[in-house]
Design a protein around this motif. Structure first.
Motif, PDB file in Angstrom:
ATOM      1  N   THR A 113      -4.258  13.759   1.551  1.00 46.86           N
ATOM      2  CA  THR A 113      -5.176  14.205   1.253  1.00 46.86           C
ATOM      3  C   THR A 113      -5.626  15.474   1.838  1.00 46.86           C
ATOM      4  N   PRO A 114      -6.405  16.711   1.025  1.00 46.82           N
ATOM      5  CA  PRO A 114      -6.695  17.941   1.483  1.00 46.82           C
ATOM      6  C   PRO A 114      -7.075  17.821   3.084  1.00 46.82           C
ATOM      7  N   ALA A 126       5.119   9.189  -9.592  1.00 46.41           N
ATOM      8  CA  ALA A 126       5.638   8.114  -8.749  1.00 46.41           C
ATOM      9  C   ALA A 126       5.299   8.412  -7.356  1.00 46.41           C
ATOM     10  N   LYS A 127       5.879   9.647  -7.017  1.00 44.49           N
ATOM     11  CA  LYS A 127       5.830  10.122  -5.594  1.00 44.49           C
ATOM     12  C   LYS A 127       4.332  10.494  -4.985  1.00 44.49           C
ATOM     13  N   TYR A 128       3.503  10.757  -6.052  1.00 42.75           N
ATOM     14  CA  TYR A 128       2.051  11.321  -5.782  1.00 42.75           C
ATOM     15  C   TYR A 128       1.410   9.583  -5.514  1.00 42.75           C
ATOM     16  N   VAL A 129       1.475   8.903  -6.376  1.00 38.73           N
ATOM     17  CA  VAL A 129       1.028   7.577  -6.254  1.00 38.73           C
ATOM     18  C   VAL A 129       1.321   6.937  -4.833  1.00 38.73           C
ATOM     19  N   TYR A 130       2.817   6.834  -4.658  1.00 39.69           N
ATOM     20  CA  TYR A 130       3.423   6.114  -3.709  1.00 39.69           C
ATOM     21  C   TYR A 130       2.994   6.707  -2.369  1.00 39.69           C
ATOM     22  N   GLY A 131       2.998   8.120  -2.358  1.00 40.56           N
ATOM     23  CA  GLY A 131       2.579   8.810  -1.059  1.00 40.56           C
ATOM     24  C   GLY A 131       1.082   8.079  -0.600  1.00 40.56           C
ATOM     25  N   ARG A 132       0.350   8.039  -1.763  1.00 37.56           N
ATOM     26  CA  ARG A 132      -1.058   7.816  -1.240  1.00 37.56           C
ATOM     27  C   ARG A 132      -1.302   6.070  -0.808  1.00 37.56           C
ATOM     28  N   LEU A 133      -0.328   5.274  -1.422  1.00 40.97           N
ATOM     29  CA  LEU A 133      -0.197   3.936  -1.322  1.00 40.97           C
ATOM     30  C   LEU A 133       0.324   3.605   0.201  1.00 40.97           C
ATOM     31  N   MET A 134       1.472   4.545   0.542  1.00 36.83           N
ATOM     32  CA  MET A 134       2.342   4.151   1.733  1.00 36.83           C
ATOM     33  C   MET A 134       2.013   5.336   2.967  1.00 36.83           C
ATOM     34  N   LYS A 135       0.594   5.986   2.846  1.00 36.75           N
ATOM     35  CA  LYS A 135       0.671   7.218   3.872  1.00 36.75           C
ATOM     36  C   LYS A 135       0.665   6.485   5.023  1.00 36.75           C
ATOM     37  N   GLY A 136       1.515   7.097   5.834  1.00 36.03           N
ATOM     38  CA  GLY A 136       1.629   6.734   7.389  1.00 36.03           C
ATOM     39  C   GLY A 136       2.457   5.551   7.678  1.00 36.03           C
ATOM     40  N   LEU A 150       9.815  -3.881   1.522  1.00 37.12           N
ATOM     41  CA  LEU A 150       8.333  -3.461   1.320  1.00 37.12           C
ATOM     42  C   LEU A 150       8.351  -2.279   0.593  1.00 37.12           C
ATOM     43  N   GLY A 151       8.890  -1.216   1.375  1.00 33.44           N
ATOM     44  CA  GLY A 151       8.973   0.174   0.804  1.00 33.44           C
ATOM     45  C   GLY A 151       9.710   0.420  -0.390  1.00 33.44           C
ATOM     46  N   TRP A 152      11.075  -0.431  -0.715  1.00 34.55           N
ATOM     47  CA  TRP A 152      11.380  -0.391  -2.208  1.00 34.55           C
ATOM     48  C   TRP A 152      10.689  -1.272  -3.277  1.00 34.55           C
ATOM     49  N   GLY A 153       9.967  -2.389  -2.718  1.00 36.73           N
ATOM     50  CA  GLY A 153       9.307  -3.260  -3.489  1.00 36.73           C
ATOM     51  C   GLY A 153       8.079  -2.499  -4.202  1.00 36.73           C
ATOM     52  N   VAL A 154       7.301  -1.515  -3.167  1.00 33.56           N
ATOM     53  CA  VAL A 154       6.315  -0.823  -3.862  1.00 33.56           C
ATOM     54  C   VAL A 154       6.537   0.305  -4.581  1.00 33.56           C
ATOM     55  N   TRP A 155       7.941   0.765  -4.245  1.00 33.21           N
ATOM     56  CA  TRP A 155       8.469   2.095  -5.180  1.00 33.21           C
ATOM     57  C   TRP A 155       8.732   1.281  -6.606  1.00 33.21           C
ATOM     58  N   THR A 156       9.405   0.169  -6.403  1.00 36.77           N
ATOM     59  CA  THR A 156       9.695  -0.397  -7.894  1.00 36.77           C
ATOM     60  C   THR A 156       8.527  -0.749  -8.730  1.00 36.77           C
ATOM     61  N   ALA A 157       7.544  -1.275  -7.875  1.00 34.69           N
ATOM     62  CA  ALA A 157       6.511  -1.568  -8.767  1.00 34.69           C
ATOM     63  C   ALA A 157       5.570  -0.291  -9.308  1.00 34.69           C
ATOM     64  N   VAL A 158       5.318   0.718  -8.516  1.00 32.97           N
ATOM     65  CA  VAL A 158       4.905   1.886  -9.203  1.00 32.97           C
ATOM     66  C   VAL A 158       5.626   2.583 -10.254  1.00 32.97           C
ATOM     67  N   VAL A 159       6.877   2.384 -10.208  1.00 35.58           N
ATOM     68  CA  VAL A 159       7.649   3.094 -11.333  1.00 35.58           C
ATOM     69  C   VAL A 159       7.561   2.116 -12.296  1.00 35.58           C
ATOM     70  N   THR A 160       7.610   0.849 -12.278  1.00 35.59           N
ATOM     71  CA  THR A 160       7.314  -0.052 -13.392  1.00 35.59           C
ATOM     72  C   THR A 160       6.038   0.086 -13.959  1.00 35.59           C
ATOM     73  N   VAL A 161       4.931   0.147 -13.167  1.00 36.50           N
ATOM     74  CA  VAL A 161       3.538   0.405 -13.799  1.00 36.50           C
ATOM     75  C   VAL A 161       3.498   1.610 -14.680  1.00 36.50           C
ATOM     76  N   ILE A 162       4.035   2.649 -14.035  1.00 37.86           N
ATOM     77  CA  ILE A 162       4.066   3.951 -14.810  1.00 37.86           C
ATOM     78  C   ILE A 162       4.662   3.929 -16.151  1.00 37.86           C
ATOM     79  N   TRP A 163       5.715   3.271 -16.368  1.00 34.34           N
ATOM     80  CA  TRP A 163       6.247   3.284 -17.636  1.00 34.34           C
ATOM     81  C   TRP A 163       5.797   2.063 -18.577  1.00 34.34           C
ATOM     82  N   ALA A 164       5.257   1.094 -17.770  1.00 31.52           N
ATOM     83  CA  ALA A 164       4.493  -0.005 -18.618  1.00 31.52           C
ATOM     84  C   ALA A 164       3.070   0.703 -19.212  1.00 31.52           C
TER      85      ALA A 164
END
Length: 492
Positions: free
Chosen positions: A4-5, A360-370, A380-394
């Motif tokens: 975030t800014p 996906a990087k924008y969303v993933y970065g906010r979800l996994m920040k820090g 967990l990292g790959w699971g969240v990334w896969t979920a974000v990508v899947t949701v975007i395509w869905a």
């Protein structure tokens, strides 16, 4: 990873000029910061970055430009193309110069927040525009609507000049298979392929797909040029099959009689939006090992774009004339259309993958920040990334299947959003970079005038451009629309 800014104000360079060596030190520290990461993002060479740019820009939208030339005529179309290309080059360099002074920026959302003084509202609004624009564009590539063109989708209107069809994965497969299966089945297939090919986390890996994509699209474009030249006459145009629009193919220097102001505005936008990929650039630059080298990749892209965006529509319009459709494959004989169209499926998917990765990087970065999982090969990292990508395509699949006239809807968003992503943001960035020194020397004075014109162009797209998009929606809805999740063939 996007932050975030407020969290990034400590990295602000206070608008002072950053020397090349200072920028090099800043970016080197960012690269070193990834040394212990399993997944290293800042690894792209400028050559790989150029391949990524080619993969995004060498697209079917290039074959929609002959239609724009047909609407506008030679003179306005060529002027618009050269002008849009020049503004693209200048605005992209302005963006890069601004990013060199703010190394912490990793996406267009950070950029939008930074030019408005770290505004949280600007960050969230830019994030919304990023996701809405990219997800709907991915939806274009999944299903189909009624448009094709700029930035690998088109902005055109339902008028006497015709309704250029958007070409998506499902439409391409239907065209090649003569509509042998339900369109939704093909849409699901394209969505699954898209999810699988979007799993690579780094753009350095995606750039390899971009190479294949650009080659496939290049072959398709070359085949079109050959086929258009060897066939006796075009197969058909929006006004009917040959020779309904005249046995002699002709071109015009200016818009023909009957072409409306809305037609012309949409044709201008169709050309202009092809030159507006900058929504992706901050993310691309942030994953380069040496962002200082981005102008090299940009120069390669600009050179290639000027050749393809000018030579291809010139040849296409010359041979197709009043029969030009968007894409131009719609105007040639069926056997030629299928031969050339077969190569388009690869870039159709890969371009969507590029936009998915950035989103996906924008969303993933906010979800996994820090979190260490953000850059580690953990479940967990790959699971969240896969979920974000899947949701975007869905979501893209649903939008592409449900919105009756999605091409017009994306035209509306394109006019609203690309006015910022392609023009207004960089005029503001220039103002911040050179405030108080706008007329310091002859070149600076010229550059200042150019950026004032850039702002005017952005406001024009946001105003009259938005109006033309609304008129297109009204015209298309008055003529009926397709039902949601339709099985009907949407082949060209």
């Amino acid at each position: 990873m996007s932050s975030t800014p407020e969290e990034k104000k400590s990295d602000h360079y206070d608008g002072e000029d950053v020397k090349v060596d200072e920028a090099s030190i800043a970016f080197a520290k960012l690269v070193d910061g990834e040394a212990d990461h399993d997944i290293k993002l800042r690894t792209m060479s400028w050559q790989r970055a150029m391949c990524l740019l080619f993969g995004d820009q060498v697209c079917l939208a290039i074959l929609a430009q002959a239609w724009s030339f047909m609407v506008l005529g030679w003179v306005p179309a060529l002027i618009t193309t050269f002008l849009a290309g020049a503004l693209f080059w200048i605005s992209s360099l302005t963006m890069w110069k601004y990013l060199m002074k703010h190394p912490h920026i990793v996406d267009i959302c950070d950029f939008g927040a930074q030019i408005f003084g770290g505004s949280r509202l600007a960050y969230e609004w830019t994030g919304f525009m990023l996701l809405a624009n990219n997800i709907l564009l991915i939806g274009f590539h999944v299903f189909t609507t009624h448009k094709l063109g700029g930035r690998c989708e088109a902005v055109t209107s339902h008028t006497s000049t015709g309704t250029p069809p958007h070409v998506s994965g499902a439409r391409i497969i239907n065209t090649l298979s003569d509509g042998s299966h339900c369109t939704i089945i093909w849409s699901v297939v394209v969505t699954i392929v898209g999810i699988l090919t979007s799993l690579p986390r780094t753009l350095n890996h995606v750039s390899l797909m971009s190479i294949v994509s650009a080659i496939c699209m290049g072959i398709s474009i070359l085949l079109f040029l050959v086929f258009a030249g060897i066939e006796d006459h075009p197969a058909a145009g929006y006004g009917g099959a040959y020779p309904k629009l005249g046995a002699k193919v002709y071109t015009t220097a200016f818009p023909a009689a009957g072409v409306t102001w809305v037609d012309c505005v949409n044709a201008v936008l169709n050309i202009t939006f092809l030159w507006v990929p900058q929504i992706l650039f901050p993310t691309f630059i942030s994953e380069m090992e040496r962002p200082q080298d981005f102008p090299k990749a940009l120069a390669g892209l600009a050179g290639m774009s000027f050749v393809l965006f000018i030579v291809v529509p010139i040849i296409g319009y010359h041979y197709l004339g009043q029969y030009a459709e968007a894409p131009s494959f719609g105007s040639i004989q069926v056997v030629y259309k299928k031969a050339g169209f077969a190569f388009v499926i690869v870039p159709t998917v890969v371009i969507a993958v590029i936009y998915c990765n950035v989103s996906a990087k924008y969303v993933y970065g906010r979800l996994m920040k820090g979190s260490r999982h953000a850059h580690s090969n953990t479940a967990l990292g790959w699971g969240v990334w896969t979920a974000v990508v899947t949701v975007i395509w869905a979501i893209a699949f649903i939008f592409g299947s449900v919105i009756p006239s999605m091409g017009d809807f994306l035209s509306l968003l394109g006019a609203a959003f690309d006015s910022f992503f392609g023009f207004i943001y960089y005029a503001i960035a220039y103002y911040i970079l050179y405030k108080g020194e706008f007329f310091k020397g002859a070149w600076r004075s010229v550059n200042t005038v150019i950026h004032v014109f850039l702002m005017i162009c952005g406001l024009f797209i946001l105003g009259p451009g938005l109006y033309a998009a609304v008129k297109a929606i009204i015209a298309d809805y008055s003529g009926g629309t397709r039902p949601a999740f339709s099985c009907a063939s949407n082949s060209i």
